[in-house]
Scaffold this active site. Sequence first.
Site, mmCIF file in Angstrom:
data_model
loop_
_atom_site.group_PDB
_atom_site.id
_atom_site.type_symbol
_atom_site.label_atom_id
_atom_site.label_comp_id
_atom_site.label_asym_id
_atom_site.label_seq_id
_atom_site.Cartn_x
_atom_site.Cartn_y
_atom_site.Cartn_z
ATOM 1 C CD GLU A 11 -2.459 1.282 2.752
ATOM 2 O OE1 GLU A 11 -2.579 2.405 3.302
ATOM 3 O OE2 GLU A 11 -2.875 0.225 3.278
ATOM 4 C CE LYS A 15 -6.328 2.255 7.649
ATOM 5 N NZ LYS A 15 -5.502 3.166 6.848
#
Length: 203
Positions: free
Chosen positions: A38, A126
């Site tokens: 990421e 998340k």
Amino acid sequence: MLNKIKEEGIVAVIRAKNHEEAIGYINACVNGGVKAIELTYTIPNVVELIKYVCEKYDDVLVGVGSVLNRKMAKDAIDAGAAYVVSPGFSDEVNTICHEMNILYLPGCMTVTEVMNAMDKGNAMIKLFPGEVFGPKYVKAIKAPIPNVEIMPTGGVSIDNIDQWFEMGVSCVGVGSSLLGAGSLEDIENLAKEFKSKIANIRK
């Protein structure tokens, strides 16, 4: 993409002061077996970096993080980002990701936020910041909402990763506890250790 990230088990969250530093981190993670990366918007000119990484690495799952609005999401997706991560839930980011058929992982803290994110069509959230809650919070969320996929970010370390998985996370996001290991060789070795632990947990 959701299944690929779950299979990977760990997403390396890359923050860096420039592209050279970021590429060093990426190489260390990939060499250590961590293939989900990421790249956060806190890296200068991250869109150019996403293009570069997508062209250079065939088997790396490249996503973008710290996405706050529609333009940030679209620019990163156009550059090749295969999934989008936000610190919180954004309606406009959610809309553009679904329009472009890209996985969106919105940051959630409360059960209400989790329910909202799922209502808007997102299978995985998340849990952020993870260190505020700890692994037991995952079990608490999954009791009434068993089908939610959770990726905690923040507060996941090599010492507690087994606890997170035992409580039912689908994968984990790891930033400073991996990249702060020391040298690039130290980061690579720690990445291997993370992958090894996840493989053992899933046996």
